[in-house]
Motif scaffolding. Structure first.
Motif, mmCIF file in Angstrom:
data_model
loop_
_atom_site.group_PDB
_atom_site.id
_atom_site.type_symbol
_atom_site.label_atom_id
_atom_site.label_comp_id
_atom_site.label_asym_id
_atom_site.label_seq_id
_atom_site.Cartn_x
_atom_site.Cartn_y
_atom_site.Cartn_z
ATOM 1 N N PRO A 1 0.746 -1.168 0.158
ATOM 2 C CA PRO A 1 0.020 -0.055 -0.104
ATOM 3 C C PRO A 1 0.684 1.201 -0.087
ATOM 4 N N LYS A 2 1.886 1.176 0.688
ATOM 5 C CA LYS A 2 2.816 2.347 0.567
ATOM 6 C C LYS A 2 3.917 2.381 -0.311
ATOM 7 N N ASP A 3 3.885 1.425 -1.099
ATOM 8 C CA ASP A 3 4.822 1.376 -2.075
ATOM 9 C C ASP A 3 6.313 1.408 -1.898
ATOM 10 N N ILE A 4 6.910 0.687 -0.645
ATOM 11 C CA ILE A 4 7.991 1.026 -0.006
ATOM 12 C C ILE A 4 8.627 -0.270 0.048
ATOM 13 N N VAL A 5 9.886 -0.299 -0.347
ATOM 14 C CA VAL A 5 10.618 -1.594 -0.037
ATOM 15 C C VAL A 5 11.684 -1.406 0.747
ATOM 16 N N TYR A 6 11.923 -2.368 1.667
ATOM 17 C CA TYR A 6 12.569 -2.321 2.708
ATOM 18 C C TYR A 6 14.176 -3.334 2.742
ATOM 19 N N LEU A 7 14.875 -3.033 3.171
ATOM 20 C CA LEU A 7 16.290 -4.124 3.277
ATOM 21 C C LEU A 7 16.726 -4.217 4.531
ATOM 22 N N ARG A 8 16.286 -5.122 5.415
ATOM 23 C CA ARG A 8 16.744 -5.303 6.638
ATOM 24 C C ARG A 8 18.238 -5.932 6.595
ATOM 25 N N MET A 9 19.189 -5.253 7.440
ATOM 26 C CA MET A 9 20.505 -6.015 7.285
ATOM 27 C C MET A 9 21.054 -6.214 8.786
ATOM 28 N N ASP A 10 21.315 -7.313 8.898
ATOM 29 C CA ASP A 10 21.833 -7.861 10.235
ATOM 30 C C ASP A 10 22.954 -8.372 10.216
ATOM 31 N N SER A 11 23.766 -8.468 11.389
ATOM 32 C CA SER A 11 25.185 -9.274 11.467
ATOM 33 C C SER A 11 25.905 -8.435 10.428
ATOM 34 N N LEU A 12 25.989 -7.406 10.328
ATOM 35 C CA LEU A 12 26.846 -6.558 9.184
ATOM 36 C C LEU A 12 28.158 -6.845 9.498
ATOM 37 N N LYS A 13 29.011 -6.824 8.374
ATOM 38 C CA LYS A 13 30.574 -7.307 8.148
ATOM 39 C C LYS A 13 31.033 -6.035 7.470
ATOM 40 N N PRO A 14 32.455 -5.819 7.592
ATOM 41 C CA PRO A 14 33.085 -4.791 6.820
ATOM 42 C C PRO A 14 32.868 -5.040 5.204
ATOM 43 N N GLU A 15 32.821 -6.200 4.904
ATOM 44 C CA GLU A 15 32.642 -6.275 3.461
ATOM 45 C C GLU A 15 31.143 -5.976 2.823
ATOM 46 N N ASP A 16 30.369 -5.640 3.596
ATOM 47 C CA ASP A 16 29.029 -5.097 3.319
ATOM 48 C C ASP A 16 29.248 -3.811 3.051
ATOM 49 N N THR A 17 30.283 -3.005 3.375
ATOM 50 C CA THR A 17 30.500 -1.727 3.067
ATOM 51 C C THR A 17 30.319 -1.371 1.630
ATOM 52 N N ALA A 18 29.498 -0.303 1.278
ATOM 53 C CA ALA A 18 29.045 -0.343 -0.379
ATOM 54 C C ALA A 18 28.109 0.880 -0.282
ATOM 55 N N VAL A 19 28.101 1.628 -1.501
ATOM 56 C CA VAL A 19 26.508 2.176 -1.737
ATOM 57 C C VAL A 19 25.663 1.294 -2.074
ATOM 58 N N TYR A 20 24.408 1.435 -1.717
ATOM 59 C CA TYR A 20 23.324 0.397 -1.963
ATOM 60 C C TYR A 20 22.350 1.173 -2.686
ATOM 61 N N TYR A 21 21.793 0.430 -3.805
ATOM 62 C CA TYR A 21 20.829 1.080 -4.721
ATOM 63 C C TYR A 21 19.776 0.207 -4.607
ATOM 64 N N CYS A 22 18.213 0.762 -4.930
ATOM 65 C CA CYS A 22 17.347 0.279 -5.247
ATOM 66 C C CYS A 22 16.925 0.389 -6.802
ATOM 67 N N ALA A 23 16.232 -0.578 -7.170
ATOM 68 C CA ALA A 23 15.857 -0.712 -8.539
ATOM 69 C C ALA A 23 14.549 -1.184 -8.656
ATOM 70 N N ALA A 24 13.799 -1.110 -9.857
ATOM 71 C CA ALA A 24 12.627 -1.534 -10.152
ATOM 72 C C ALA A 24 12.600 -1.898 -11.713
ATOM 73 N N ASP A 25 11.694 -3.107 -11.777
ATOM 74 C CA ASP A 25 11.427 -3.492 -13.473
ATOM 75 C C ASP A 25 10.049 -4.082 -13.231
ATOM 76 N N ARG A 26 9.527 -3.854 -14.513
ATOM 77 C CA ARG A 26 8.218 -4.520 -14.844
ATOM 78 C C ARG A 26 8.596 -6.286 -15.066
ATOM 79 N N GLY A 27 9.512 -6.572 -15.238
ATOM 80 C CA GLY A 27 9.935 -8.068 -15.455
ATOM 81 C C GLY A 27 9.937 -9.102 -14.414
ATOM 82 N N ALA A 28 10.227 -10.244 -14.660
ATOM 83 C CA ALA A 28 10.269 -11.229 -13.862
ATOM 84 C C ALA A 28 11.595 -10.788 -12.730
ATOM 85 N N ILE A 29 11.315 -11.523 -11.759
ATOM 86 C CA ILE A 29 12.365 -11.298 -10.504
ATOM 87 C C ILE A 29 13.679 -11.801 -10.989
#
Length: 123
Positions: free
Chosen positions: A75-103
């Protein structure tokens, strides 16, 4: 103008958690597949997680499986990414994306992108 806007990034210690959000402005992506990708300095953009428009199926990169959870509030058209147990190698710029096609995991198949939010995991 259609925009995807990420938020929730920041600096966190190893083992900590963050929740990223991706909101939409200018249109709706309720019927679109949504995904998260990330790009670390000097590396190519890589797939993190994706979710179908209905939320009934999710896929994850092996590197985050069991630690990250993608979800969506239709309903709110929001997507979340819950990130737990984070590691140094998770350091990055995170981007969200959308498309009409299949997953899917291929970045070039996604037609809409946000500007990114920085996640830094310190040791």
């Amino acid at each position: 103008q259609v925009q995807l806007v990420e938020s929730g990034g920041g600096l966190v210690q190893v083992g900590g958690s963050l929740r990223l959000s991706c909101e939409v402005s200018g249109s709706t992506f309720r019927s679109y597949t949504r995904a998260w990708f990330r790009q670390a300095p000097g590396k190519e953009r890589e797939f993190v997680a994706a979710i179908t428009w209905s939320g009934d199926r999710t896929i994850y990169a092996d590197s985050v499986k069991g630690r990250f959870t993608i979800s969506r509030d239709i309903p709110k058209d929001i997507v979340y990414l819950r990130m737990d147990s984070l590691k140094p190698e998770d350091t990055a710029v995170y981007y969200c994306a959308a498309d009409r096609g299949a997953i899917q995991t291929i970045s070039t198949r996604y037609g809409y992108w946000g500007q990114g939010t920085q996640v830094t995991v310190s040791s």
